[in-house]
Each structure stands twice: as structure tokens, then as C-alpha cells.
Design a protein around this motif. Sequence first.
Motif, PDB file in Angstrom:
ATOM      1  N   ILE A 143     -17.800  32.746  68.492  1.00 37.29           N
ATOM      2  CA  ILE A 143     -18.341  31.486  69.025  1.00 37.29           C
ATOM      3  C   ILE A 143     -18.906  31.678  70.428  1.00 37.29           C
ATOM      4  O   ILE A 143     -19.870  31.000  70.807  1.00 37.29           O
ATOM      5  CB  ILE A 143     -17.299  30.346  68.997  1.00 37.29           C
ATOM      6  N   PHE A 144     -18.356  32.589  71.198  1.00 40.36           N
ATOM      7  CA  PHE A 144     -18.967  32.881  72.495  1.00 40.36           C
ATOM      8  C   PHE A 144     -20.295  33.613  72.305  1.00 40.36           C
ATOM      9  O   PHE A 144     -21.249  33.385  73.058  1.00 40.36           O
ATOM     10  CB  PHE A 144     -18.023  33.710  73.362  1.00 40.36           C
ATOM     11  N   LEU A 145     -20.342  34.474  71.299  1.00 42.63           N
ATOM     12  CA  LEU A 145     -21.577  35.191  71.000  1.00 42.63           C
ATOM     13  C   LEU A 145     -22.655  34.224  70.515  1.00 42.63           C
ATOM     14  O   LEU A 145     -23.817  34.300  70.934  1.00 42.63           O
ATOM     15  CB  LEU A 145     -21.303  36.262  69.944  1.00 42.63           C
ATOM     16  N   GLY A 146     -22.262  33.296  69.636  1.00 39.99           N
ATOM     17  CA  GLY A 146     -23.236  32.363  69.077  1.00 39.99           C
ATOM     18  C   GLY A 146     -23.513  31.167  69.964  1.00 39.99           C
ATOM     19  O   GLY A 146     -24.588  30.564  69.891  1.00 39.99           O
ATOM     20  N   GLY A 147     -22.548  30.789  70.805  1.00 42.75           N
ATOM     21  CA  GLY A 147     -22.697  29.598  71.637  1.00 42.75           C
ATOM     22  C   GLY A 147     -21.538  28.664  71.399  1.00 42.75           C
ATOM     23  O   GLY A 147     -21.313  28.223  70.260  1.00 42.75           O
ATOM     24  N   LEU A 148     -20.800  28.328  72.453  1.00 44.02           N
ATOM     25  CA  LEU A 148     -19.538  27.602  72.322  1.00 44.02           C
ATOM     26  C   LEU A 148     -19.700  26.249  71.660  1.00 44.02           C
ATOM     27  O   LEU A 148     -18.797  25.776  70.976  1.00 44.02           O
ATOM     28  CB  LEU A 148     -18.897  27.438  73.700  1.00 44.02           C
ATOM     29  N   THR A 149     -20.837  25.597  71.826  1.00 44.60           N
ATOM     30  CA  THR A 149     -21.023  24.251  71.282  1.00 44.60           C
ATOM     31  C   THR A 149     -21.890  24.237  70.032  1.00 44.60           C
ATOM     32  O   THR A 149     -22.222  23.163  69.536  1.00 44.60           O
ATOM     33  CB  THR A 149     -21.655  23.337  72.343  1.00 44.60           C
ATOM     34  N   SER A 150     -22.260  25.394  69.517  1.00 40.63           N
ATOM     35  CA  SER A 150     -23.167  25.452  68.381  1.00 40.63           C
ATOM     36  C   SER A 150     -22.415  25.799  67.099  1.00 40.63           C
ATOM     37  O   SER A 150     -21.786  26.863  67.011  1.00 40.63           O
ATOM     38  CB  SER A 150     -24.262  26.502  68.631  1.00 40.63           C
ATOM     39  N   MET A 151     -22.493  24.914  66.108  1.00 40.42           N
ATOM     40  CA  MET A 151     -21.851  25.202  64.834  1.00 40.42           C
ATOM     41  C   MET A 151     -22.571  26.333  64.103  1.00 40.42           C
ATOM     42  O   MET A 151     -21.930  27.202  63.511  1.00 40.42           O
ATOM     43  CB  MET A 151     -21.809  23.934  63.980  1.00 40.42           C
ATOM     44  N   TYR A 152     -23.891  26.336  64.143  1.00 44.63           N
ATOM     45  CA  TYR A 152     -24.627  27.448  63.539  1.00 44.63           C
ATOM     46  C   TYR A 152     -24.309  28.748  64.266  1.00 44.63           C
ATOM     47  O   TYR A 152     -24.179  29.806  63.650  1.00 44.63           O
ATOM     48  CB  TYR A 152     -26.136  27.169  63.594  1.00 44.63           C
ATOM     49  N   GLY A 153     -24.176  28.663  65.578  1.00 43.31           N
ATOM     50  CA  GLY A 153     -23.835  29.851  66.354  1.00 43.31           C
ATOM     51  C   GLY A 153     -22.480  30.404  65.989  1.00 43.31           C
ATOM     52  O   GLY A 153     -22.284  31.627  65.954  1.00 43.31           O
ATOM     53  N   ALA A 154     -21.504  29.517  65.712  1.00 42.76           N
ATOM     54  CA  ALA A 154     -20.168  29.962  65.331  1.00 42.76           C
ATOM     55  C   ALA A 154     -20.214  30.754  64.030  1.00 42.76           C
ATOM     56  O   ALA A 154     -19.545  31.781  63.883  1.00 42.76           O
ATOM     57  CB  ALA A 154     -19.232  28.765  65.187  1.00 42.76           C
ATOM     58  N   VAL A 155     -21.016  30.284  63.081  1.00 42.90           N
ATOM     59  CA  VAL A 155     -21.132  30.960  61.787  1.00 42.90           C
ATOM     60  C   VAL A 155     -21.830  32.302  61.940  1.00 42.90           C
ATOM     61  O   VAL A 155     -21.331  33.344  61.486  1.00 42.90           O
ATOM     62  CB  VAL A 155     -21.893  30.068  60.791  1.00 42.90           C
ATOM     63  N   ILE A 156     -22.988  32.300  62.588  1.00 44.00           N
ATOM     64  CA  ILE A 156     -23.753  33.534  62.732  1.00 44.00           C
ATOM     65  C   ILE A 156     -23.017  34.515  63.634  1.00 44.00           C
ATOM     66  O   ILE A 156     -22.995  35.734  63.385  1.00 44.00           O
ATOM     67  CB  ILE A 156     -25.162  33.224  63.275  1.00 44.00           C
TER      68      ILE A 156
END
Length: 289
Positions: free
Chosen positions: A227-240
Motif C-alpha cells: 500500500i505504500f508502494l501503490g499509495g496509502l489512500t488508493s484502493m487500486y494502488g493497494a491491489v497493484i
Amino acid sequence: MSQFLLVLVSGVAGGAVYGLIGLGLVIIYRATDVVNFAMASLATLGLYVAVSLRDRGVATVLGVLAAITITVVAGLLVRETVIRPLGQGQLFSALVLTMGVSLVAESAAGSIWGDQPKAFPSLVEGTVRWSGAALPAQSLLTIAVAAAAMALVGYLFGRTTLGSAMRAVAESADTARVVGLGAQRLARIAWALGLGLAALGACLYAPRAGLVPTMLSAPLFRAFAGIFLGGLTSMYGAVIGGLTVGVLDNLAANYVSASLRDTFVFSFTVLVLLVRPQGMFGTRTFQRV
């Protein structure tokens, strides 16, 4: 080629688990500003109950449903009795309390079921032959179930009134209250959804890792890396981010060194954050000082 395909599928399966846990973390964080460290330990309690039910002859699928239900109920009880009384804006206090709840849950699991590893049953057995590689059916099921769960979450937040209301609460609880949305009710739904995703990920992960009270500690921290890699507030970021961590972790373990897998993953994460502090899909925020 077959060996690389096997490593890649295993990495995607692991990344799917990290993505589910990370998605649950982000949903809860966006809705209530709480980083829920207790999520993994509560899911582990649910897994122990599922194993106990299996030992009594209950079908594995029903045990998985029981594990998810217990995780959700226990998490909501923690929120109502420990987190909610803190009030808004107590990010650090809530973080410390969830860490304390995590330690209590792990201790309780060890006291009740012991510290010796237990086997968790696979939902499917056997392998699937593809391009000369024997791919574990459990890994393929993990990828399919995680993809379906993530797609349903995407539909919920993108196409439904409930999802729009939850997004409004994530943006501003005060704004949600002004337009008549029940912020506390929506927060409970967000916690239930996040906990359920974490429990589902735990049930998919347990067959390959075995069951001990601290079994989800490593996946939890890899989910945080995601989630830090994808973006703490981004749900798509958490997945990717979770998928990226899973694939890198498995590639490093097989082609670099198993002892350096975490070093490789977290070094990559740090390098990305140095270039883009908000993560790949996060939004940069500005504060007046």
C-alpha cells in the motif's frame, strides 16, 4: 520456462493475498483514519476456529465462512469498545491500541490452541498442467477468488449508492453528515468489508503457510509495503502494489536469495518512495505550515 511460469504464478498468488489484506487496510483507513494492525491477528483467530470446526467434521468451505464471520464480528467489537471511544483525529493512539489488540489476539490463540504449527486444508487439491508446468490448483484458485473479490469491491465503490456514500465519508465525515449520511454506520460497513477481505486473504494464504499464532505477520507487513508502494489512500494502488510485492518477493527468493527476499522487496519500495513519496497511485497532498 516452466520453472519461471511456476514462480510467476506463485508470486501472483502471494501478491493477491497481500493485495486483499492491503485493500482491507486502505478501506478502513480511508473511512475512519485508523491503521488497523490488529486485522491480521483477528483473522488468525478466525482461522483457528475454522480448523477446529474441520476437526469436528464441518466442511472446509463452511469453516472459511465461519472464519470470515468471526473476524468481522471480533473486529467490529474492537472498533466499538476500543477505537471509537477515542474520537476523531487520534491516529497515533488508535495505531498503538490496534497493535496492543494484535498482541492480545496472538497470545489468546497461543493459549487456546498452542504454538505448534497446524495444517490448514486446501480448498482444492492437485495441479493444472500448462505450458509444461504443473501449477498448483490452490494458487490458481487464490488468484481467481482474489480477482473476483477485488472486482466486486471495485463495483461497490464505483457503481453503487453505498460505495458513493463510503467515498464521501472518506473525503470528509463532516460533509457526509451535512448531506445526511450516517458516518458511523458507513464506518462500520467499511470495517466489516476491510476485515472480511483480510480474513478471505488469510484463508487463501493458510494452506501454503501452515497455521501458527503469528502466521500473518509477514503477509501484513508485505501488504503494508504494497500500500505504500501503490499509495496509502488508493484502493487500486493497494491491489497493484500487493501484486508487485508478491511477484518481486517470489522472484527474489528463487533467483537471488531466499534470505534476501524481504531486503529486495523493501529496498525496491524505498527507492520508489524516494522518487514518488505518495506512491504510484497516491495523491500528493499539501499542507500550510
